[in-house]
Design a protein around this motif. Structure first.
Motif, PDB file in Angstrom:
ATOM      1  N   ARG A  18     -15.102  27.092 -41.901  1.00 44.72           N
ATOM      2  CA  ARG A  18     -14.815  27.042 -40.385  1.00 44.72           C
ATOM      3  C   ARG A  18     -15.601  25.657 -39.676  1.00 44.72           C
ATOM      4  O   ARG A  18     -16.667  25.930 -39.807  1.00 44.72           O
ATOM      5  N   HIS A  67      -6.751  28.200 -55.630  1.00 45.18           N
ATOM      6  CA  HIS A  67      -7.868  27.505 -54.733  1.00 45.18           C
ATOM      7  C   HIS A  67      -8.753  26.755 -55.681  1.00 45.18           C
ATOM      8  O   HIS A  67      -9.090  25.732 -55.103  1.00 45.18           O
ATOM      9  N   PHE A 121      -9.984  24.770 -38.813  1.00 46.50           N
ATOM     10  CA  PHE A 121     -10.221  23.809 -40.230  1.00 46.50           C
ATOM     11  C   PHE A 121      -9.567  22.431 -39.729  1.00 46.50           C
ATOM     12  O   PHE A 121      -8.788  22.548 -38.917  1.00 46.50           O
ATOM     13  N   TRP A 167      -5.635  22.685 -43.822  1.00 47.42           N
ATOM     14  CA  TRP A 167      -5.527  23.838 -44.820  1.00 47.42           C
ATOM     15  C   TRP A 167      -4.373  23.622 -45.647  1.00 47.42           C
ATOM     16  O   TRP A 167      -3.422  23.505 -45.369  1.00 47.42           O
ATOM     17  N   GLY A 208      -9.813  24.505 -45.452  1.00 51.45           N
ATOM     18  CA  GLY A 208      -9.719  26.090 -45.555  1.00 51.45           C
ATOM     19  C   GLY A 208      -8.654  26.188 -46.564  1.00 51.45           C
ATOM     20  O   GLY A 208      -7.624  25.454 -46.557  1.00 51.45           O
ATOM     21  N   GLN A 209      -8.752  27.199 -47.394  1.00 52.84           N
ATOM     22  CA  GLN A 209      -7.738  27.557 -48.217  1.00 52.84           C
ATOM     23  C   GLN A 209      -7.391  29.050 -47.889  1.00 52.84           C
ATOM     24  O   GLN A 209      -8.356  29.932 -48.116  1.00 52.84           O
ATOM     25  N   THR A 220     -13.792  30.217 -47.691  1.00 55.44           N
ATOM     26  CA  THR A 220     -13.162  29.603 -46.786  1.00 55.44           C
ATOM     27  C   THR A 220     -14.015  29.847 -45.180  1.00 55.44           C
ATOM     28  O   THR A 220     -13.958  29.182 -44.299  1.00 55.44           O
ATOM     29  N   ALA A 224      -5.948  27.328 -36.509  1.00 54.42           N
ATOM     30  CA  ALA A 224      -6.930  27.462 -37.527  1.00 54.42           C
ATOM     31  C   ALA A 224      -8.184  26.719 -37.218  1.00 54.42           C
ATOM     32  O   ALA A 224      -8.060  25.338 -36.982  1.00 54.42           O
TER      33      ALA A 224
END
Length: 265
Positions: free
Chosen positions: A213, A45, A247, A250, A235-236, A209, A245
């Protein structure tokens, strides 16, 4: 026509969904703010964050891990020396994972002004007791902290806090933990606003992460406090979050070897 153009410019990204790390460099272009999530101890990441920062060439970096005082210690003299910078920041005492994972992010934007958004622990504890608005100060309303969360939203956030703490916190404490999270999100967003005012952007945010959001993290706070900013939420994660999700984009990377994170709790 101008209104339509403004709307199109704020519509980042054109497509939402999973992304390959190799595509990050193109994805971040055109954003005012890129919120780069992480699982704190995942080396992949941090490598992806450094890659995105190098491509964005931000004027400012905002770190969840640093207080404003720590950020002020990032001088040109120590920035390129991992050992010296780690010592200057008091990194080990703060309890974050291996600094070797984070140092390449500083190197990826050598001219970027570093901002810290971490809050003193006593303020976070006060937010648990008294609510985020009581701690944040005069601008609480601008970041939405004066508003009670709708019941469904509060219940969802309580469930997230319960899972994050392995189900080991008393139920009565969980709403306060939600308030602490709201405080941290708003503090990160405020640091972004300050960084934009100081540098003109773009700004990269290095954070967990959960704070990336769109529905409840830093992007949500920025949508209230600085709605004109073009914000990209990346996001990771370590498992597929599914198609909904929260984000813009991601990345899913394998988890590194680690012990049971719940054991310490």
């Amino acid at each position: 026509m101008k209104a339509l153009l403004a709307l199109l410019l704020t519509a980042l990204p054109a497509l939402a969904g999973p992304i390959a790390p190799a595509d990050l460099a193109a994805a971040v272009q055109g954003a005012d703010v890129v919120v780069l999530g992480e699982v704190h101890d995942n080396p992949a990441h941090h490598a992806h964050q450094a890659q995105a920062v190098a491509a964005l060439r931000p004027a400012a970096l905002v770190f969840e891990m640093l207080t404003p005082d720590q950020a002020a210690r990032v001088t040109p003299e120590v920035r390129t020396d991992a050992v010296a910078l780690e010592a200057a920041l008091g990194w080990v005492a703060a309890g974050w994972p291996d600094f070797a994972m984070y140092h390449p992010i500083f190197l990826a934007a050598p001219g970027a002004v570093v901002h810290g958004a971490a809050l003193p622990r006593d303020q976070v504890r006060q937010a648990v007791r008294d609510g985020a608005a009581a701690v944040f100060g005069a601008d609480a309303a601008a970041y939405g902290l004066d508003r009670a969360l709708p019941p469904e939203d509060l219940a969802a956030r309580i469930a997230l806090q319960d899972a994050a703490h392995c189900g080991k916190l008393p139920a009565a404490l969980l709403p306060g933990m939600v308030e602490a999270q709201r405080l941290r999100d708003a503090a990160l967003a405020r640091a972004v606003v300050q960084a934009m005012a100081k540098t003109g952007g773009p700004v990269a945010v290095i954070t967990g992460t959960g704070h990336a959001r769109r529905d409840q993290g830093v992007p949500a706070a920025l949508a209230l406090a600085a709605p004109g900013l073009r914000v990209l939420a990346v996001g990771q994660l370590e498992a597929d979050p599914g198609p909904d999700a929260p984000f813009d984009l991601w990345i899913v990377s394998p988890a590194p070897p680690r012990g049971d994170p719940c054991a310490a709790l």
